[in-house]
Design a protein around this motif. Structure first.
Motif, PDB file in Angstrom:
ATOM      1  N   GLN A 116     126.915 -27.024  33.462  1.00 33.13           N
ATOM      2  CA  GLN A 116     127.332 -27.132  35.001  1.00 33.13           C
ATOM      3  C   GLN A 116     126.782 -25.873  35.715  1.00 33.13           C
ATOM      4  O   GLN A 116     126.748 -25.667  36.757  1.00 33.13           O
ATOM      5  CB  GLN A 116     128.795 -27.069  34.787  1.00 33.13           C
ATOM      6  CG  GLN A 116     129.679 -28.311  34.462  1.00 33.13           C
ATOM      7  CD  GLN A 116     130.812 -28.246  34.635  1.00 33.13           C
ATOM      8  OE1 GLN A 116     131.612 -27.734  35.658  1.00 33.13           O
ATOM      9  NE2 GLN A 116     131.692 -28.462  33.543  1.00 33.13           N
ATOM     10  N   LEU A 117     126.147 -24.959  34.799  1.00 33.44           N
ATOM     11  CA  LEU A 117     125.489 -23.803  35.568  1.00 33.44           C
ATOM     12  C   LEU A 117     124.344 -24.282  36.155  1.00 33.44           C
ATOM     13  O   LEU A 117     123.556 -25.099  35.673  1.00 33.44           O
ATOM     14  CB  LEU A 117     125.197 -22.695  34.292  1.00 33.44           C
ATOM     15  CG  LEU A 117     126.334 -22.050  33.764  1.00 33.44           C
ATOM     16  CD1 LEU A 117     126.021 -21.041  32.567  1.00 33.44           C
ATOM     17  CD2 LEU A 117     127.445 -21.345  34.834  1.00 33.44           C
ATOM     18  N   GLN A 121     120.811 -19.926  36.185  1.00 31.27           N
ATOM     19  CA  GLN A 121     121.669 -19.122  35.429  1.00 31.27           C
ATOM     20  C   GLN A 121     121.509 -19.419  34.048  1.00 31.27           C
ATOM     21  O   GLN A 121     121.844 -18.718  33.032  1.00 31.27           O
ATOM     22  CB  GLN A 121     123.362 -19.532  35.866  1.00 31.27           C
ATOM     23  CG  GLN A 121     123.691 -18.830  37.092  1.00 31.27           C
ATOM     24  CD  GLN A 121     124.836 -19.384  37.892  1.00 31.27           C
ATOM     25  OE1 GLN A 121     125.339 -20.213  37.361  1.00 31.27           O
ATOM     26  NE2 GLN A 121     125.274 -18.471  38.800  1.00 31.27           N
ATOM     27  N   ARG A 155     127.469 -13.856  37.656  1.00 31.75           N
ATOM     28  CA  ARG A 155     127.913 -15.042  38.191  1.00 31.75           C
ATOM     29  C   ARG A 155     127.997 -16.252  37.122  1.00 31.75           C
ATOM     30  O   ARG A 155     128.866 -17.036  37.064  1.00 31.75           O
ATOM     31  CB  ARG A 155     126.863 -15.765  39.234  1.00 31.75           C
ATOM     32  CG  ARG A 155     127.008 -14.646  40.608  1.00 31.75           C
ATOM     33  CD  ARG A 155     126.198 -15.366  41.940  1.00 31.75           C
ATOM     34  NE  ARG A 155     124.882 -16.232  41.503  1.00 31.75           N
ATOM     35  CZ  ARG A 155     123.765 -15.318  41.581  1.00 31.75           C
ATOM     36  NH1 ARG A 155     123.651 -14.061  41.934  1.00 31.75           N
ATOM     37  NH2 ARG A 155     122.546 -15.655  41.258  1.00 31.75           N
ATOM     38  N   ALA A 156     127.151 -16.556  36.251  1.00 32.97           N
ATOM     39  CA  ALA A 156     127.195 -17.281  35.001  1.00 32.97           C
ATOM     40  C   ALA A 156     128.521 -16.966  34.137  1.00 32.97           C
ATOM     41  O   ALA A 156     128.943 -17.988  33.822  1.00 32.97           O
ATOM     42  CB  ALA A 156     125.803 -17.133  34.173  1.00 32.97           C
ATOM     43  N   GLU A 158     131.306 -15.525  35.360  1.00 32.87           N
ATOM     44  CA  GLU A 158     132.561 -15.949  35.941  1.00 32.87           C
ATOM     45  C   GLU A 158     132.606 -17.543  36.174  1.00 32.87           C
ATOM     46  O   GLU A 158     133.524 -17.998  36.005  1.00 32.87           O
ATOM     47  CB  GLU A 158     132.214 -15.259  37.494  1.00 32.87           C
ATOM     48  CG  GLU A 158     132.401 -13.801  37.717  1.00 32.87           C
ATOM     49  CD  GLU A 158     132.046 -13.236  38.923  1.00 32.87           C
ATOM     50  OE1 GLU A 158     131.869 -14.230  39.985  1.00 32.87           O
ATOM     51  OE2 GLU A 158     132.054 -12.296  39.196  1.00 32.87           O
ATOM     52  N   SER A 159     131.481 -18.274  36.181  1.00 36.50           N
ATOM     53  CA  SER A 159     131.445 -19.445  36.291  1.00 36.50           C
ATOM     54  C   SER A 159     131.916 -20.290  35.080  1.00 36.50           C
ATOM     55  O   SER A 159     132.756 -20.974  34.967  1.00 36.50           O
ATOM     56  CB  SER A 159     130.048 -20.196  36.673  1.00 36.50           C
ATOM     57  OG  SER A 159     129.581 -19.712  37.912  1.00 36.50           O
ATOM     58  N   ILE A 163     135.260 -22.288  34.464  1.00 38.59           N
ATOM     59  CA  ILE A 163     135.063 -23.586  33.889  1.00 38.59           C
ATOM     60  C   ILE A 163     136.112 -23.891  32.811  1.00 38.59           C
ATOM     61  O   ILE A 163     136.654 -24.859  32.527  1.00 38.59           O
ATOM     62  CB  ILE A 163     133.731 -24.094  33.750  1.00 38.59           C
ATOM     63  CG1 ILE A 163     132.787 -24.203  35.123  1.00 38.59           C
ATOM     64  CG2 ILE A 163     133.525 -25.380  32.937  1.00 38.59           C
ATOM     65  CD1 ILE A 163     131.390 -24.168  34.984  1.00 38.59           C
TER      66      ILE A 163
END
Length: 172
Positions: A116-117, A121, A155-156, A158-159, A163
């Motif tokens: 989903q990244l 990322q 950011r990756a 955190e994502s 998720i």
């Protein structure tokens, strides 16, 4: 063939497991990953004279892989190719028997979260967190400043955390 070229060939072969892992990280598809590794090995072996002694061979090959994948994605866009989703339950990087049963679902969750990244990322995570390249070398492979790399990694992370926490993170 010179002894130095033969030694380099052996070093390239030793990198194959890492190359395959990185390829699966960025392609999200086993067959594409295998094709990417093959293409990268071919390009690296044909261009061994371009590699500079004193630099990391793995970084050089990862750069070849990144560039080859970008070329492939551009080519597919031009052909309007459709990316097929990876089959559920496919074992990436290890045989299913290598993971305890209670850990298999965790690995699959992480794999789905990685998919989903964004591609940028995934490449950053693949090079730094999976392959262990230093930030400086990963930024060189990706052709971006270190600050951009650290931002993508943040950011990756955190994502991935969001998720992986999923709906149960809000209630539990």
């Amino acid at each position: 063939m010179s002894d130095s070229h033969e030694e380099l060939r052996k070093e390239v072969v030793a990198l194959l497991p890492r190359m395959r892992r990185f390829a699966r990280t960025i392609t999200r598809n086993r067959e594409d990953a295998d094709d990417l590794v093959q293409l990268a090995v071919e390009r690296a072996l044909m261009r061994l004279d371009q590699w500079q002694r004193g630099t990391r061979l793995d970084s050089w090959i990862f750069m070849i892989m990144k560039n080859a994948w970008i070329d492939e994605v551009r080519s597919r866009v031009r052909r309007d190719a459709v990316f097929l989703p990876e089959e559920a339950g496919e074992n990436v990087g290890q045989a299913a028997g290598d993971w305890p049963a209670d850990r298999q679902h965790v690995r699959m969750d992480v794999q789905r979260a990685m998919e989903q990244l964004s591609e940028d990322q995934r490449m950053a995570v693949g090079l730094v967190l999976v392959e262990g390249l230093p930030y400086k070398e990963a930024s060189e492979v990706l052709g971006i400043p270190i600050g951009t790399l650290t931002s993508r990694l943040a950011r990756a992370r955190e994502s991935l955390q969001a998720i992986l926490a999923g709906p149960q993170g809000a209630t539990g």
